[in-house]
Design a protein around this motif. Structure first.
Motif, PDB file in Angstrom:
ATOM      1  N   TYR A  39      45.004  37.846  25.394  1.00 53.57           N
ATOM      2  CA  TYR A  39      45.572  39.062  25.985  1.00 53.57           C
ATOM      3  C   TYR A  39      44.659  39.589  27.097  1.00 53.57           C
ATOM      4  O   TYR A  39      45.127  39.936  28.192  1.00 53.57           O
ATOM      5  N   ALA A  40      43.357  39.651  26.821  1.00 47.45           N
ATOM      6  CA  ALA A  40      42.399  40.151  27.815  1.00 47.45           C
ATOM      7  C   ALA A  40      42.403  39.276  29.063  1.00 47.45           C
ATOM      8  O   ALA A  40      42.311  39.776  30.193  1.00 47.45           O
ATOM      9  N   ILE A  41      42.515  37.968  28.874  1.00 46.13           N
ATOM     10  CA  ILE A  41      42.567  37.064  30.030  1.00 46.13           C
ATOM     11  C   ILE A  41      43.824  37.350  30.855  1.00 46.13           C
ATOM     12  O   ILE A  41      43.769  37.518  32.077  1.00 46.13           O
ATOM     13  N   ASN A  42      44.974  37.410  30.178  1.00 49.91           N
ATOM     14  CA  ASN A  42      46.253  37.573  30.880  1.00 49.91           C
ATOM     15  C   ASN A  42      46.381  38.887  31.629  1.00 49.91           C
ATOM     16  O   ASN A  42      46.943  38.931  32.732  1.00 49.91           O
ATOM     17  N   PHE A  43      45.873  39.971  31.039  1.00 52.40           N
ATOM     18  CA  PHE A  43      46.158  41.288  31.594  1.00 52.40           C
ATOM     19  C   PHE A  43      44.967  41.976  32.253  1.00 52.40           C
ATOM     20  O   PHE A  43      45.142  42.974  32.948  1.00 52.40           O
ATOM     21  N   LEU A  44      43.755  41.450  32.060  1.00 53.26           N
ATOM     22  CA  LEU A  44      42.586  42.106  32.640  1.00 53.26           C
ATOM     23  C   LEU A  44      41.733  41.182  33.505  1.00 53.26           C
ATOM     24  O   LEU A  44      41.303  41.573  34.581  1.00 53.26           O
ATOM     25  N   VAL A  45      41.486  39.963  33.041  1.00 52.38           N
ATOM     26  CA  VAL A  45      40.595  39.063  33.777  1.00 52.38           C
ATOM     27  C   VAL A  45      41.348  38.308  34.877  1.00 52.38           C
ATOM     28  O   VAL A  45      40.989  38.372  36.053  1.00 52.38           O
ATOM     29  N   ALA A  46      42.405  37.587  34.502  1.00 50.81           N
ATOM     30  CA  ALA A  46      43.150  36.786  35.483  1.00 50.81           C
ATOM     31  C   ALA A  46      43.718  37.615  36.636  1.00 50.81           C
ATOM     32  O   ALA A  46      43.656  37.174  37.789  1.00 50.81           O
ATOM     33  N   PRO A  47      44.294  38.804  36.377  1.00 54.27           N
ATOM     34  CA  PRO A  47      44.807  39.584  37.519  1.00 54.27           C
ATOM     35  C   PRO A  47      43.740  39.914  38.554  1.00 54.27           C
ATOM     36  O   PRO A  47      44.034  39.963  39.746  1.00 54.27           O
ATOM     37  N   ARG A  48      42.503  40.112  38.106  1.00 54.71           N
ATOM     38  CA  ARG A  48      41.417  40.404  39.053  1.00 54.71           C
ATOM     39  C   ARG A  48      41.048  39.151  39.844  1.00 54.71           C
ATOM     40  O   ARG A  48      40.791  39.229  41.050  1.00 54.71           O
TER      41      ARG A  48
END
Length: 533
Positions: free
Chosen positions: A246-255
């Protein structure tokens, strides 16, 4: 109205076994270093050809360029390949194309810009190249050898290249990681964190090899030595120990995606590869600001697209919208949002001069790249997957293309396929809901595409209390008489509040979550959908 597809009613001790069997999961995933080329659909002979050519480049001190892409998967794949080759002593440089100046993937404009920077004798693509026929010919003319590594769907023929390393089973970073493992195993171990990141960001099915990469890559992401990621976590307000899909999809990858959408993806690559803490901090701030700018731009242009489509969102089986105002960096996001909201395949085009760039998203049951390829006489080098694709088209041909796509959608999409579906894995009893069950279900992690967090259902339960939460009461907080130890939250379900009087019987489809507050663990039901009995 959503259609519920409900699995069997099961006993407490059967839930995990039924889910594992239904999804075809192996709870004990093979370790990534044990994965073979054959097991992921990569031809060994192609990798051997590539390795032989790279060894010659080392021996002759040739200049090599890793030609990447500007999304999180392409950036990650570039980092993996560059680190593996650099570790072998190759004189290697990365090249990330500029979305607006060079277009997607290996292109003639991109090659010209690359040659202007430094003229290589070998180019290794990652996450692109499998349909780049004209660009491959350009490299032949320039007497530059080409190795393609890619995972996108192939066209009717393959480009001209010294070696083509291809599979659709992995993402671009996954393919690059498998090649790195064959060339430089220590470097591959170091870059497993990035392979996991790319796999999640590119929405790959988390089964088989992808499950292995993510399951063993997540601990590496939580304990990463990459100062760029550490600073990015801090900028995003993330505790490293909490990093999950979840953190990858919504916080890390978008950046990581944001710079490639609005400016140049090279800063995201620098963030992944830098060893300088201060530089990492600066880059993390740059990515964070780019992501905020991207969010603002997306909202404005999404609202515009909704207005421009008007009643078509209910009348048409495929949504097509084009405008000069749309930024190429967010058209894929606009298409995704339209598809999510209206449950229709969507194509969004950014017009610039006499040509338009397009991005498309789809729903289950409609292969968007194949639909686009029915119009090969109209589009320019389309590429992608069944659920997402991109292409270019002359502005004068947009109307004809729209009609062609509508014709395909009319044939392939009936009303049943256009109904959003709530897929419930199984029905359970309220007495079986506990933190113990949540812990057992966590054995199925990592969750994502192909292995979503399990959706359970309680049928005919009784509301004890309901109240609005969020701005304008958009969301719903609910307590159930049969489940006093847990609170339920339903995002975007606030409109149901007037009907949820105390004692009202409902069916609830939900996912189990655990909340921790001041050291106390509490069970929470995240409502996916709710039906009145």
């Amino acid at each position: 109205m959503k259609v519920w597809q409900v699995g069997p009613k099961v006993k407490r001790d059967e839930i995990v076994k039924i889910l594992v069997d239904k999804r075809g999961l192996e709870l004990k995933s093979i370790r990534p270093e044990k994965l073979t080329l054959k097991s992921v659909g990569i031809k060994t002979v192609a990798v051997k050809k590539a390795v032989t050519r790279i060894k010659r480049a080392i021996k002759d001190q040739e200049t090599v360029v890793v030609y990447g892409d500007y999304d999180a998967d392409g950036i990650g794949a570039t980092a993996i390949m560059w680190e593996a080759l650099h570790g072998l002593g190759v004189n290697v440089w990365p090249f990330i194309p500029h979305r607006e100046e060079h277009g997607y993937g290996l292109s003639i404009k991109g090659i010209e810009a690359m040659i202007a920077e430094r003229r290589p004798s070998l180019v290794v693509t990652v996450d692109n190249g499998i349909v780049a026929h004209q660009a491959a010919k350009k490299l032949v003319q320039e007497k530059i050898d080409l190795i393609i590594t890619d995972h996108h769907q192939v066209g009717k023929k393959l480009p001209e290249a010294m070696a083509i390393i291809h599979t659709t089973q992995l993402c671009g970073a996954g393919v690059a990681w498998m090649v790195a493992k064959e060339m430089n195993p220590p470097a591959a171990q170091t870059s497993l964190d990035v392979a996991a990141l790319g796999t999640v960001a590119d929405m790959m099915e988390l089964k088989g090899a992808n499950r292995s990469l993510v399951k063993y890559g997540l601990p590496k992401l939580r304990q990463t030595d990459r100062v760029g990621l550490i600073e990015l976590y801090q900028e995003a307000g993330l505790e490293p120990v909490t990093i999950d899909t979840y953190a990858i999809n919504f916080l890390v990858a978008p950046r990581l995606n944001a710079t490639g959408r609005l400016s140049h993806g090279l800063d995201s690559l620098r963030l992944l590869c830098t060893h300088d803490r201060q530089r990492a901090k600066e880059l993390a701030q740059t990515l964070g600001q780019a992501n905020k700018d991207r969010q603002s731009l997306l909202q404005v242009q999404l609202d515009h697209a909704r207005l421009k489509l008007g009643v078509k969102v209910k009348q048409e089986k495929i949504l097509v919208v084009a405008d000069e105002a749309y930024h190429q960096g967010v058209i894929g996001l606009i298409a995704g949002k339209l598809t999510e909201e209206f449950y229709r395949p969507s194509v969004v085009l950014s017009i610039k001069g006499e040509q338009a760039k397009a991005s498309a998203r789809s729903i289950p049951g409609f292969n968007i790249i194949e639909a686009i390829r029915t119009a090969e006489d109209l589009v320019i080098e389309a590429g992608g997957h069944p659920m997402a694709a991109g292409f270019s088209v002359e502005v004068a041909k947009i109307t004809a293309l729209t009609e062609r796509l509508r014709s395909v959608a009319e044939k392939e999409l009936d009303e049943e396929k256009l109904q959003p579906v709530v897929r419930v894995d199984c029905e359970v009893e309220a007495k079986d809901i506990s933190l113990g069950l949540w812990k057992e279900l966590e054995q199925l992690a990592p969750f994502g595409v192909g292995n979503p967090r399990p959706t359970l259902a309680l049928m005919g339960v009784t509301t004890a209390q309901a109240r609005p939460v969020g701005g304008e009461g958009k969301h719903l907080k609910l307590r159930l008489k049969e489940l006093p130890q847990a609170e339920a939250i339903g995002f975007n379900l606030g409109a149901l509040l007037p009907q949820l009087t105390s004692g009202r019987r409902v069916d609830v489809a939900f996912q189990l979550n655990k909340n921790v507050w001041n050291g106390r663990e509490r069970l929470e039901l995240k409502i996916k959908d709710l039906r009145l009995c």
